[in-house]
Design a protein around this motif. Structure first.
Motif, mmCIF file in Angstrom:
data_model
loop_
_atom_site.group_PDB
_atom_site.id
_atom_site.type_symbol
_atom_site.label_atom_id
_atom_site.label_comp_id
_atom_site.label_asym_id
_atom_site.label_seq_id
_atom_site.Cartn_x
_atom_site.Cartn_y
_atom_site.Cartn_z
ATOM 1 N N ILE A 164 0.834 -1.201 0.000
ATOM 2 C CA ILE A 164 0.000 0.000 0.000
ATOM 3 C C ILE A 164 0.872 1.256 0.000
ATOM 4 C CG2 ILE A 164 -1.632 1.353 1.386
ATOM 5 C CD1 ILE A 164 -3.082 -1.230 2.037
ATOM 6 N N SER A 165 1.967 1.240 0.780
ATOM 7 C CA SER A 165 2.834 2.424 0.841
ATOM 8 C C SER A 165 3.452 2.739 -0.530
ATOM 9 C CB SER A 165 3.942 2.223 1.876
ATOM 10 O OG SER A 165 4.664 1.045 1.595
ATOM 11 N N ARG B 19 -6.490 2.187 0.888
ATOM 12 C CA ARG B 19 -7.000 1.090 1.719
ATOM 13 C C ARG B 19 -8.512 0.915 1.534
ATOM 14 N NH1 ARG B 19 -8.840 -0.395 6.613
ATOM 15 N NH2 ARG B 19 -9.383 1.703 7.251
ATOM 16 N N ASN C 127 -3.509 9.378 -0.617
ATOM 17 C CA ASN C 127 -3.124 9.017 0.752
ATOM 18 C C ASN C 127 -3.414 7.542 1.027
ATOM 19 O OD1 ASN C 127 -5.840 8.752 1.511
ATOM 20 N ND2 ASN C 127 -5.963 10.883 2.131
ATOM 21 N N ARG C 128 -2.856 7.058 2.105
ATOM 22 C CA ARG C 128 -2.933 5.643 2.469
ATOM 23 C C ARG C 128 -4.377 5.183 2.710
ATOM 24 N NH1 ARG C 128 0.844 2.075 4.131
ATOM 25 N NH2 ARG C 128 0.161 0.430 5.513
ATOM 26 N N ASN D 296 0.025 -5.624 5.079
ATOM 27 C CA ASN D 296 0.480 -4.234 5.053
ATOM 28 C C ASN D 296 0.750 -3.629 6.421
ATOM 29 O OD1 ASN D 296 0.540 -3.063 2.192
ATOM 30 N ND2 ASN D 296 -1.238 -4.403 2.234
ATOM 31 N N VAL E 150 0.640 4.303 -2.742
ATOM 32 C CA VAL E 150 0.398 5.703 -2.352
ATOM 33 C C VAL E 150 1.385 6.618 -3.075
ATOM 34 C CG1 VAL E 150 0.581 7.329 -0.416
ATOM 35 C CG2 VAL E 150 -0.665 5.183 -0.131
#
Length: 137
Positions: free
Chosen positions: A13-14, A28, A23-24, A47, A17
């Motif tokens: 996920i990072s 998500r 943004n995270r 994650n 982004v």
């Protein structure tokens, strides 16, 4: 759709982004709408960065006491050493041989002061304990 493609390609996920420029939480939420509850748990688990070592809330200083009363020090995730052997190695400024045994003079296995430790062989240690056992009878 770009988020989904990146995630399916194995990106964390990072990383998504950074590539998408959002943004995270947005990433998500988007992913959680597309998956079943079981898949969601796997996504979240994959994650999450669980703290390890000194950062973990369960960290107890890398020391533990065995049921025989010896102090064990964790040097790394897989490597540990008995504290009395480490103290003697530092005192002698060399690694101990496998045949060398450390005797605790006062009988307290957790007392690892150098003045309480004596370097012996396995045979001498067995004799010492046999004599001590005969005196108790």
């Amino acid at each position: 759709n770009r988020i989904y493609e990146l995630f399916e390609a194995g990106s964390m996920i990072s990383e998504i982004v950074k590539q998408v420029g959002t943004n995270r939480e947005t990433v998500r939420q988007y992913l959680l709408k597309r998956y079943t509850p079981k898949q969601k748990r796997l996504i979240v688990r994959k994650n999450v960065r669980w703290p390890t070592g000194k950062d973990s809330p369960n960290w107890k200083g890398g020391r533990e006491i065995t049921k025989n009363g010896y102090v064990v020090l964790w040097l790394s995730r897989r490597e540990k050493i008995l504290e009395h052997r480490l103290v003697m190695e530092k005192h002698l400024d060399r690694k101990l041989r496998r045949s060398e045994v450390i005797h605790h003079i006062n009988g307290n296995n957790a007392d690892n002061r150098i003045e309480n430790l004596e370097l012996t062989t396995f045979a001498e240690e067995i004799k010492r304990h046999n004599v001590a056992g005969q005196r108790k009878k």
